[in-house]
Design an enzyme around this catalytic site. Structure first.
Site, PDB file in Angstrom:
ATOM      1  N   HIS A  72       0.843  -1.193   0.000  1.00  0.00           N
ATOM      2  CA  HIS A  72       0.000   0.000   0.000  1.00  0.00           C
ATOM      3  C   HIS A  72       0.875   1.239   0.000  1.00  0.00           C
ATOM      4  CE1 HIS A  72      -4.116  -1.688   1.511  1.00  0.00           C
ATOM      5  NE2 HIS A  72      -3.614  -2.374   0.501  1.00  0.00           N
ATOM      6  N   TYR A 200      -9.707   5.237   7.189  1.00  0.00           N
ATOM      7  CA  TYR A 200      -9.920   5.619   8.589  1.00  0.00           C
ATOM      8  C   TYR A 200     -10.956   6.733   8.600  1.00  0.00           C
ATOM      9  CZ  TYR A 200      -5.629   3.110   9.903  1.00  0.00           C
ATOM     10  OH  TYR A 200      -4.673   2.149  10.119  1.00  0.00           O
ATOM     11  N   PRO A 292      -5.368  -0.090  18.606  1.00  0.00           N
ATOM     12  CA  PRO A 292      -5.078  -0.545  17.241  1.00  0.00           C
ATOM     13  C   PRO A 292      -5.094   0.557  16.192  1.00  0.00           C
ATOM     14  CG  PRO A 292      -7.286  -1.205  17.918  1.00  0.00           C
ATOM     15  CD  PRO A 292      -6.632  -0.639  19.133  1.00  0.00           C
ATOM     16  N   LYS A 296       0.083  -0.256  15.223  1.00  0.00           N
ATOM     17  CA  LYS A 296       1.424  -0.257  15.808  1.00  0.00           C
ATOM     18  C   LYS A 296       1.710  -1.454  16.716  1.00  0.00           C
ATOM     19  CE  LYS A 296       2.718   2.964  13.541  1.00  0.00           C
ATOM     20  NZ  LYS A 296       3.436   2.458  12.400  1.00  0.00           N
TER      21      LYS A 296
END
Length: 389
Positions: A72, A200, A292, A296
């Site tokens: 990505h 997101y 989350p 990380k």
């Protein structure tokens, strides 16, 4: 039994450390509480930083990841009903790899099998002992018998609930924690991802994340109350709520279907200091947990393994123990930076029960600044793809 490094925990961290040590001729034994099938059934994160990808290559286990994983170049951020893209490759010349943690673990198991490595499963009552001496050892129960594993060092890769962190005396151990007033409801479905990259989303109804595992396996999350249970949410209710939280251009493309896994995870930040006591070294969730948001958790565990492997390599092969002595210091310096990033992502994308109108306006202004400012986007890209070790 005797080995050089006893590794408690047979998840990806412990297996990666064992495989890396093998490449340098250092012997290890891995002790895992669960069965191999159980470990491989756990559904976890799937976004790998550049540094993690490099560690997989160094360990000689990257072939399938490079064939089947998805590179990505960026990610999508949504707020106020619109999306904008953070282009990692353009901004900083780096990418991330989408490849499920289960697949990472399977590749590491295969490599350990091929090398004749010792990974013992269903080991209970694991107890690291004499860690502040030159002769540590680990006792454990397997097949109804008590066993003893003598070693030079113990690596605690056994997660938050494992025995390793508890072996550090309470007057030495200091723990920092923040819990968040919500959880993530996640489902896995055999449907094509709604977008080629992760989305997101900040919405007035709460956070949402659109992710994937492969071309026909999608992972979606929505912010939910901590009092909720998976049974409170039908598949239809989940899909309806997800559509309300992502922009129309994504919702219109969303392919829905039956969930094949559904769970709720609370969100927390946690750090234990120090990460070394005597001959014991903590790594991964045994020492730290991040929410989350920002992907990380597994990646920060990988950075621990990098520092720990580097220390063991220099100790055994160069006769230099400086890197081992500085392990906790170096690992924690990076960990707190990833904690900051995960906290920032979480606070910018979620709705908090005590947020005021002022707080919401500042949150929106922060996301607008990120959308419009290349320097802010570059900072996010550097943290998301992974700070250097």
């Amino acid at each position: 039994m005797r080995t050089q490094v006893a590794i408690i925990g047979g998840g990806p961290s412990g297996l990666l450390l064992s495989q890396l040590l093998y490449t340098k001729g250092i012997d290890s034994v891995v002790l895992e509480r669960r069965s191999r099938d159980y470990v491989l059934s756990r559904i976890r994160a799937g976004v790998l930083e550049t540094g993690f990808v490099d560690l997989m290559k160094q360990a000689g286990v990257a072939d399938r990841m490079e064939r089947e994983g998805f590179v990505h170049d960026g990610t999508q951020i949504a707020f106020d009903g619109e999306m904008f893209r953070i282009d990692f490759k353009k901004l900083i010349g780096k990418t991330v790899m989408v490849y499920g943690q289960t697949e990472v673990t399977r590749d590491l198991y295969d490599a350990r099998d091929a090398a004749g490595g010792t990974v013992l499963h269903e080991c209970s009552a694991v107890n690291p002992r004499d860690l502040d001496t030159d002769a540590p050892y680990v006792t454990f129960l397997k097949d109804g018998q008590v066993h003893r594993l003598d070693c030079d060092f113990v690596a605690g890769c056994d997660g938050f609930h494992g025995p390793s962190r508890q072996a550090i005396p309470t007057d030495i151990r200091r723990e920092y924690e923040r819990t968040y007033p919500f959880g993530w409801l996640g489902i896995l479905s055999e449907t094509p991802p709604v977008d080629d990259e992760l989305i997101y989303a900040n919405s007035e109804r709460g956070f949402a994340l659109c992710s994937m595992r492969n071309d026909n396996l999608s992972r979606y999350y929505i912010q939910c109350d901590l009092s909720d249970t998976p049974d409170d949410w039908t598949d239809d209710a989940f899909w309806d709520e997800l559509k309300r939280r992502i922009p129309d251009e994504a919702a219109d493309k969303l392919v829905t279907g039956p969930s094949i896994e559904k769970s709720i995870a609370p969100l927390r930040s946690f750090v234990c200091e120090p990460m070394r006591w005597g001959r014991l070294f903590l790594a991964g969730d045994a020492a730290h947990i991040v929410p989350p948001t920002g992907a990380k958790g597994l990646n920060t565990a990988a950075s621990d393994i990098h520092y720990l492997f580097e220390g063991f390599d220099r100790h055994y092969n160069d006769g230099d123990s400086d890197a081992l002595d500085r392990y906790s210091e170096k690992a924690l310096a990076r960990i707190w930076k990833t904690q900051r990033f995960s906290w920032w992502m979480t606070t910018q994308l979620h709705r908090f029960p005590d947020q005021t109108e002022f707080d919401l306006k500042v949150q929106q202004a922060e996301l607008a600044f990120l959308r419009d400012n290349e320097a802010a986007q570059k900072a996010l890209a550097e943290s998301y793809t992974g700070m250097p070790y």
